[in-house]
Design a protein around this motif. Structure first.
Motif, PDB file in Angstrom:
ATOM      1  N   ASP A 200       0.809  -1.210   0.000  1.00  0.00           N
ATOM      2  CA  ASP A 200       0.000   0.000   0.000  1.00  0.00           C
ATOM      3  C   ASP A 200       0.849   1.269   0.000  1.00  0.00           C
ATOM      4  O   ASP A 200       0.317   2.375   0.077  1.00  0.00           O
ATOM      5  CB  ASP A 200      -0.936   0.024   1.217  1.00  0.00           C
ATOM      6  CG  ASP A 200      -2.041  -1.013   1.111  1.00  0.00           C
ATOM      7  OD1 ASP A 200      -2.445  -1.321  -0.023  1.00  0.00           O
ATOM      8  OD2 ASP A 200      -2.476  -1.516   2.157  1.00  0.00           O
ATOM      9  N   HIS A 201       2.179   1.113  -0.063  1.00  0.00           N
ATOM     10  CA  HIS A 201       3.065   2.271  -0.060  1.00  0.00           C
ATOM     11  C   HIS A 201       3.340   2.749  -1.477  1.00  0.00           C
ATOM     12  O   HIS A 201       3.331   1.955  -2.432  1.00  0.00           O
ATOM     13  CB  HIS A 201       4.397   1.925   0.616  1.00  0.00           C
ATOM     14  CG  HIS A 201       4.289   1.816   2.106  1.00  0.00           C
ATOM     15  ND1 HIS A 201       5.384   1.928   2.927  1.00  0.00           N
ATOM     16  CD2 HIS A 201       3.231   1.603   2.917  1.00  0.00           C
ATOM     17  CE1 HIS A 201       4.994   1.792   4.190  1.00  0.00           C
ATOM     18  NE2 HIS A 201       3.701   1.595   4.201  1.00  0.00           N
ATOM     19  N   SER A 263       4.988  -1.666  10.051  1.00  0.00           N
ATOM     20  CA  SER A 263       3.906  -2.058   9.139  1.00  0.00           C
ATOM     21  C   SER A 263       2.710  -2.582   9.922  1.00  0.00           C
ATOM     22  O   SER A 263       2.858  -3.283  10.913  1.00  0.00           O
ATOM     23  CB  SER A 263       4.400  -3.145   8.170  1.00  0.00           C
ATOM     24  OG  SER A 263       4.941  -4.250   8.872  1.00  0.00           O
ATOM     25  N   ARG A 266      -3.903  -4.255   6.693  1.00  0.00           N
ATOM     26  CA  ARG A 266      -5.163  -3.519   6.525  1.00  0.00           C
ATOM     27  C   ARG A 266      -6.238  -3.828   7.579  1.00  0.00           C
ATOM     28  O   ARG A 266      -6.852  -2.900   8.115  1.00  0.00           O
ATOM     29  CB  ARG A 266      -5.721  -3.776   5.126  1.00  0.00           C
ATOM     30  CG  ARG A 266      -5.033  -2.988   4.029  1.00  0.00           C
ATOM     31  CD  ARG A 266      -5.754  -3.184   2.705  1.00  0.00           C
ATOM     32  NE  ARG A 266      -5.131  -2.409   1.633  1.00  0.00           N
ATOM     33  CZ  ARG A 266      -5.613  -2.346   0.399  1.00  0.00           C
ATOM     34  NH1 ARG A 266      -6.716  -3.004   0.078  1.00  0.00           N
ATOM     35  NH2 ARG A 266      -4.993  -1.618  -0.518  1.00  0.00           N
ATOM     36  N   ARG A 269      -5.710  -1.709  10.823  1.00  0.00           N
ATOM     37  CA  ARG A 269      -5.426  -0.280  10.794  1.00  0.00           C
ATOM     38  C   ARG A 269      -6.557   0.523  11.440  1.00  0.00           C
ATOM     39  O   ARG A 269      -7.669   0.031  11.596  1.00  0.00           O
ATOM     40  CB  ARG A 269      -5.209   0.187   9.344  1.00  0.00           C
ATOM     41  CG  ARG A 269      -3.921  -0.361   8.728  1.00  0.00           C
ATOM     42  CD  ARG A 269      -3.746   0.023   7.276  1.00  0.00           C
ATOM     43  NE  ARG A 269      -2.593  -0.677   6.697  1.00  0.00           N
ATOM     44  CZ  ARG A 269      -2.346  -0.759   5.399  1.00  0.00           C
ATOM     45  NH1 ARG A 269      -3.151  -0.177   4.532  1.00  0.00           N
ATOM     46  NH2 ARG A 269      -1.286  -1.427   4.973  1.00  0.00           N
ATOM     47  N   THR A 303      -0.951   5.650   3.572  1.00  0.00           N
ATOM     48  CA  THR A 303      -1.558   4.992   4.736  1.00  0.00           C
ATOM     49  C   THR A 303      -1.687   5.925   5.936  1.00  0.00           C
ATOM     50  O   THR A 303      -2.068   5.484   7.019  1.00  0.00           O
ATOM     51  CB  THR A 303      -0.725   3.767   5.145  1.00  0.00           C
ATOM     52  OG1 THR A 303       0.599   4.193   5.510  1.00  0.00           O
ATOM     53  CG2 THR A 303      -0.631   2.756   3.999  1.00  0.00           C
TER      54      THR A 303
END
Length: 337
Positions: A200-201, A263, A266, A269, A303
């Motif tokens: 996702d970076h 990290s 998902r 988060r 993110t």
């Protein structure tokens, strides 16, 4: 050995050898200190990197000298994650030898090396070569712009002074903190979670886990600043919700700890897990006698990492800028948000 003639001198360009290591490390650190005031690599780290990273020193490194003289510049090239469509160059020029044609010579070498790799790039995919400059390097940025590179992203180096008032980390319900062990099983679990989260970076490219795992494992186990007893996984039952890998020093600075990666996957988060892992890292470094902790973050993190680090009390120390040149147009398989 390659020679290039500038207006003032004849330059030689050749791969780095072990006999060059001391001078090259001194050059890298002198160049870096001139802009941001600190060193970035020790002799042992430099030697280890050349032997553990995905590069071949014989063809992926370059030292620029005046014939039989001291090194004026150093560069190395990494083809990036397979299928090698996002390539990277690292460059340092000695602060006493700017404006002498050295930057042109070393950039030309990097672009020639990238052109060799370009012949194996898949058709139809966009291929780029990227380089970084510190935010204060106005001349370097103007030079890169004149060579066709565009500023596409910025990173911040952030730090926090550890004064003993770090809040106790509060982990979400059901999360158990686990110290990462130096064995295959633990490293696989932690790095699999890291790879998934980092997709996702910005700029991330999907690659086979085994390739990612071997590269990261080699880096972690051979980096003298990394102590796995200061690295953690957040477990939700048998699942890894998040992980952080930390260094207990930064180059020759024994007073600074470093969050190398943090990290969170998902599903976990927006629950406070990232903040808890970060504060846990701060407290760990404080217990080890470190006076501050630093890290790098994408200034436009997809993110929300920048906001998280600010919430934790970290402040921007300086900016680095990422410049990119398109070598082949096509579909971009990197995550660009």
């Amino acid at each position: 050995m390659e020679e290039q003639i500038t207006q003032t001198k004849t330059l030689t360009l050749q791969p780095v050898t072990e006999a060059d290591y001391v001078e090259v490390v001194d050059l890298i650190n002198a160049a870096t200190r001139s802009f941001v005031g600190h060193n970035i690599v020790t002799l042992n780290e430099f030697a280890t990197d050349l032997n553990t990273l995905d590069l071949n020193p014989a063809k992926d490194t370059c030292v620029v000298r005046v014939t039989d003289g001291e090194p004026l510049a150093y560069a190395d090239f990494w083809a990036g994650a397979e299928p090698h469509v996002r390539m990277f160059g690292f460059v340092r020029i000695h602060p006493q030898h700017k404006g002498e044609g050295v930057g042109t010579a070393i950039t030309g070498w990097l672009e020639s090396r990238a052109a060799q790799e370009l012949t194996t790039a898949p058709d139809g995919l966009r291929v780029t070569l990227g380089m970084r400059a510190y935010g204060v390097q106005s001349n370097a940025q103007a030079f890169l712009d004149s060579c066709g590179y565009k500023h596409v992203r910025s990173n911040y180096r952030m730090t926090i002074e550890l004064d003993g008032s770090i809040p106790e980390p509060v982990f979400p319900a059901g999360i158990v903190l686990h110290t990462i062990q130096p064995d295959e099983a633990d490293l696989r679990r932690a790095l699999q979670a890291e790879q998934e989260a980092f997709l996702d970076h910005y700029g991330a490219i999907p690659e086979p886990f085994e390739t990612y795992f071997q590269r990261r494992k080699n880096m972690l186990l051979h980096d003298e600043t990394v102590d796995l007893s200061a690295c953690f996984m957040a477990l939700d039952g048998e699942q890894v919700a998040g992980a952080d890998f930390n260094a207990i020093s930064l180059a020759d600075d024994q007073e600074t700890g470093w969050v190398g990666s943090l990290s969170v996957r998902r599903p976990w988060r927006k629950q406070g897990l990232g903040l808890a892992l970060l504060r846990n890292a701060f407290r760990e470094m404080h217990q080890r006698g470190r006076k501050r902790v630093g890290l790098f973050v994408d200034a436009e993190s997809l993110t929300g990492a920048l906001g998280l680090y600010q919430l934790a009390g970290m402040h921007v120390q300086y900016e680095t800028r990422y410049f990119e040149k398109e070598l082949q147009p096509g579909k971009d398989i990197a995550n660009i948000g």
